[in-house]
Design a protein around this motif. Structure first.
Motif, short mmCIF file in Angstrom:
data_model
loop_
_atom_site.label_atom_id
_atom_site.label_comp_id
_atom_site.label_asym_id
_atom_site.label_seq_id
_atom_site.Cartn_x
_atom_site.Cartn_y
_atom_site.Cartn_z
N CYS A 57 -20.93 94.24 -12.40
CA CYS A 57 -21.34 94.66 -11.06
C CYS A 57 -22.29 93.64 -10.44
CB CYS A 57 -21.99 96.04 -11.11
SG CYS A 57 -20.80 97.39 -11.31
N PHE A 58 -23.07 92.95 -11.27
CA PHE A 58 -23.95 91.90 -10.76
C PHE A 58 -23.13 90.74 -10.21
CE2 PHE A 58 -26.47 88.00 -11.48
CZ PHE A 58 -27.51 88.26 -10.60
N VAL A 59 -22.12 90.32 -10.96
CA VAL A 59 -21.23 89.24 -10.50
C VAL A 59 -20.49 89.67 -9.23
CG1 VAL A 59 -19.17 87.89 -11.07
CG2 VAL A 59 -20.94 88.26 -12.80
N CYS A 60 -19.99 90.89 -9.24
CA CYS A 60 -19.28 91.41 -8.07
C CYS A 60 -20.21 91.46 -6.85
CB CYS A 60 -18.73 92.80 -8.38
SG CYS A 60 -17.83 93.57 -7.01
N LEU A 61 -21.45 91.89 -7.07
CA LEU A 61 -22.42 91.96 -5.97
C LEU A 61 -22.67 90.57 -5.39
CD1 LEU A 61 -24.47 93.75 -4.39
CD2 LEU A 61 -26.15 93.13 -6.15
N ALA A 62 -22.83 89.59 -6.27
CA ALA A 62 -23.07 88.22 -5.80
C ALA A 62 -21.89 87.70 -4.99
CB ALA A 62 -23.35 87.31 -6.99
N ILE A 63 -20.67 87.96 -5.48
CA ILE A 63 -19.47 87.53 -4.75
C ILE A 63 -19.36 88.26 -3.41
CG2 ILE A 63 -16.94 87.58 -4.76
CD1 ILE A 63 -17.11 87.10 -7.79
N LYS A 205 -30.14 87.90 1.53
CA LYS A 205 -29.12 88.28 0.56
C LYS A 205 -29.47 87.81 -0.85
CE LYS A 205 -25.34 88.69 3.87
NZ LYS A 205 -24.02 88.24 4.31
N LEU A 206 -30.06 86.63 -0.95
CA LEU A 206 -30.51 86.15 -2.26
C LEU A 206 -31.60 87.05 -2.83
CD1 LEU A 206 -30.62 82.28 -1.65
CD2 LEU A 206 -29.11 83.51 -3.22
N LEU A 207 -32.50 87.51 -1.96
CA LEU A 207 -33.54 88.44 -2.41
C LEU A 207 -32.93 89.75 -2.90
CD1 LEU A 207 -36.37 88.06 0.29
CD2 LEU A 207 -36.38 87.24 -2.07
N ILE A 208 -31.93 90.24 -2.19
CA ILE A 208 -31.28 91.49 -2.58
C ILE A 208 -30.59 91.34 -3.93
CG2 ILE A 208 -29.39 93.08 -2.01
CD1 ILE A 208 -30.16 92.66 0.95
N ILE A 209 -29.90 90.22 -4.14
CA ILE A 209 -29.25 89.97 -5.43
C ILE A 209 -30.29 89.90 -6.54
CG2 ILE A 209 -27.92 88.28 -6.76
CD1 ILE A 209 -26.50 87.55 -4.13
N ALA A 210 -31.42 89.25 -6.25
CA ALA A 210 -32.49 89.12 -7.24
C ALA A 210 -33.09 90.48 -7.60
CB ALA A 210 -33.58 88.18 -6.72
N MET A 211 -33.03 91.43 -6.69
CA MET A 211 -33.57 92.76 -6.94
C MET A 211 -32.77 93.50 -8.02
SD MET A 211 -34.24 94.05 -3.02
CE MET A 211 -34.28 95.79 -3.55
N TYR A 212 -31.49 93.18 -8.15
CA TYR A 212 -30.58 93.94 -9.01
C TYR A 212 -31.11 94.11 -10.44
CZ TYR A 212 -26.16 95.16 -11.33
OH TYR A 212 -25.18 95.77 -12.08
N PRO A 213 -31.41 93.04 -11.17
CA PRO A 213 -31.87 93.26 -12.56
C PRO A 213 -33.21 93.96 -12.64
CG PRO A 213 -32.07 90.95 -11.95
CD PRO A 213 -31.31 91.60 -10.85
N PHE A 214 -34.11 93.70 -11.68
CA PHE A 214 -35.44 94.30 -11.73
C PHE A 214 -35.38 95.82 -11.51
CE2 PHE A 214 -36.41 89.87 -10.76
CZ PHE A 214 -37.41 89.62 -11.70
N ILE A 215 -34.43 96.26 -10.70
CA ILE A 215 -34.28 97.70 -10.47
C ILE A 215 -33.97 98.41 -11.78
CG2 ILE A 215 -32.79 99.46 -9.43
CD1 ILE A 215 -32.58 97.66 -6.97
#
Length: 243
Positions: A57-63, A205-215
């Motif tokens: 889902c992280f890869v999918c989110l980035a794409i 968008k980069l900030l949002i992607i970076a949020m993913y693991p921290f959440i």
């Protein structure tokens, strides 16, 4: 429209190349090594599903969030711009295709070939029926929606029958939680990073992607043991962190 859909589908297949295909080659030997210890194998498959899905889902989110800019650079014909709308959906469908490789192992170990074939036929039937319904309404977007729903249905069947025939109970709550976080962040990027300033959009968008693991790390998703493993892994593989 068919050409646009095929091009977009192939672009979204990056997810399958990065995750799905390597998983297929890696998972089978690991499963068969542990097949004599059913309890150990069940735990391995449950953990594998969780960890694969969170990475997928992280890869999918980035794409889905950043891939649009690469997609538009690759497209020379303006007619193909509309094809981007299906990429996030197909990419997510590929994530579920890979997840299904793990979810279906319960039926494989239980030696239920007829059930396996039945789930394939049901998913295919759902796909065909939904294509007839959605394509006249939404065009290529309808085809992508039908594909995603069929994969979701297929995996739900695998979860159900793996529990029924192999007592393999996947952690559906964790899988759902991962889905909600991924979809939520993608929706957030769609609404707040949609200005005329491209550089601003990319930064947000980069900030949002970076949020993913921290959440996941700070909302109680991981156990203490999993947190220790993650910290040790980062410390071992990142030179900027001292062990």
């Amino acid at each position: 429209n068919i050409g646009i859909y095929i091009f977009s589908y192939n672009f979204a297949s990056i997810t399958n190349i990065l995750l799905g295909e390597p998983l297929k080659f890696a998972i089978n030997p690991l499963v068969y090594i542990q097949e004599d210890n059913a309890q150990k194998l069940r735990r391995f498959l449950i953990n594998s599903a969780n960890y694969y899905y969170i990475i997928g889902c992280f890869v999918c989110l980035a794409i889905a969030i950043l891939g649009k800019y690469i997609f538009l650079l690759m497209v020379k014909n303006n007619r193909f711009y509309a094809g981007w709308s299906v990429v996030p959906l197909i990419s997510f469908a590929y994530v579920h295709h890979g997840l299904g490789t793990i979810l279906g192992k319960g039926l494989t170990m239980a030696k239920k070939p007829f059930i396996i074939s039945g789930t394939v036929l049901i998913a295919a039937g759902i796909n065909v029926c939904l294509n007839f319904v959605f394509i006249p309404i939404w065009g290529i977007l309808g085809a992508a929606v039908a594909t995603l729903i069929s994969y979701l249905a297929w995996n739900i069947l695998k979860i159900y029958y793996s529990a029924k025939f192999y007592q393999l109970y996947f952690d559906s709550k964790r899988l759902l939680y991962i889905t909600l976080i991924g979809v939520g962040l993608y929706s957030l990027s769609f609404f707040i990073a949609n200005t005329q300033n491209i550089m601003f959009n990319i930064f947000i968008k980069l900030l949002i992607i970076a949020m993913y693991p921290f959440i996941f790390f700070f909302t109680g998703f991981f156990t203490d043991k999993e947190k220790r493993f993650i910290k040790n892994f980062i410390a071992k593989h990142c030179f900027c962190i001292k062990t």
